[in-house]
Design an enzyme around this catalytic site. Sequence first.
Site: not given
Length: 408
Positions: A121, A198, A201, A224, A362
Amino acid sequence: MKTSEIRKLFPILHQDVNGHPLVYLDNAATSHKPVSVIEAVKKYYEWDNSNVHRGVHTLGSRATDAYEGAREKVARFLNARSTEEIIFTRGTTTAINLVAASYARSVCREGDEIVITPMEHHSNLIPWQQVAKATGATLKYIPLQADGTIRLEDVEATITDKTKMVAVTYVSNVLGVINPVKQIAEIAHRHGAKILVDGAQSTPHLKVDLQQLDCDFYAFSGHKMCAPTGIGALYGKKELLEKMEPVEFGGEMIDHVDLYESTWKELPWKFEGGTPIIAGAVGLGAAIDFLTEIGLGEIDKHEKQLTAYAMERITQIEGVSIYGPRENRAGLITFNLGDIHPHDVATVLDAEGVAVRAGHHCCQPLMRWLEVSATARASFYLYNNEDDVDRFIAALLKTKEYFGHAIG
C-alpha cells in the site's frame, strides 16, 4: 455465534441503498461498527468526557482508566510483552511514518538498503521512498511470482548484510496474498535488519501473535476491525522504542521543560503528544472485546469459506479476470470484468445496492505490475454471508449484460 445473529448487531446493514437491501463488500477499505462499539463511544462522551493523565477529578480519572484500559486490551489482543510497547496513533499510516521518521532515518546511511515488496500500500511505500531520499539508502524490492506471491528464496536473495530495514504487508489489500512474515522476519534478523509488518489487513481477520512473529514493529488501524476511524496503534519492541526520538512535540509527552532543553516521558507516552484520541481508543477497546468474544479463528474460518464460495461463483462468469492466488488467500477478490472500466462496474453494482471498491486501491506500482490501470474489489468480513455473494454475482451478471459489447 451465527452470521445471522452477528448481522443484527450492525445497525448500518439494515437499510436500503438505491431501492435494494445493502450488500456491503468494501470491508478492506473500512468495516462497520457493532452496537457495542457505538454505545461505548456514546457512553464516553455522555459520562466520562475529559482529558486523560491530567486532572485529578472523577471524570478525568474515569477517562484515563478507559484510555489505558484500551491499551491493555490491544497488548493482550496482539500478545505484546507490555503496554509500554503499544503506541496509540491515528492508524496504520501514522504508525509507519513514525517508524520511518524516527527509527529508519536515524539508522540508515548511504549504501544501506531498505527492502519492501511491489504489493505494498502507498502507506508502506512512500515513507520508505522518503527515507531513502533523505539518507542515501537504496530501496530494493522482493520480486513477485506470476500469482502475486513471494518466494522465500527471493527474500533470501534480496535481503543482505547491507539491509537495515524490511517493511512488508502481512496481507495484501489487492491480491489477498498472506505473506510468510514470520519467516521473512527470521531472514531479516539473520542479516541484522529490523522488520516492520503492515497489519492493516491482517489484524481484523487473523489471530496475530507478535511474540511468534517476532517482528520489530507492527502497525494497524482500528476502523478496519469494527472500531472508529482515526485510531490505530504501533507496536514496537521496547528496546527499540526507548532509543527512538519522538516526532511530535508538545503537551502530554514531556517530562521536564526548561527554556532551552526538555526531557520526555517514559514509554509509551513520549510518542503521544497532545490530547490523544480518547474516544477512539475506547471504541477500539470495545471492538477488541467484540472480536475476541466471536473468536478470530471463527472469523478466519468463516471468511475462507465465504471467499471459496465467491471464487467458485465468480470464475463461472465468462470474461472475468481474477488477480492474486486462487488458494490460501485472504477474504477478498480483486477482479476486472472484460474491458469494462472498474468504476463502471462499481457504479452498476451500486445501483443494485452492492458496495465494492474500484480504482488502484492505493497500490499504483502493483497496478502497473498487473498491467491494468485499475481493478474492482469485493472484500468480506464476519457479517457477510452467501446471500451477499449471490447478490454480488447477480449484479455482476447484470453489469455484463448491460455492457455486453465490452466482454470477450
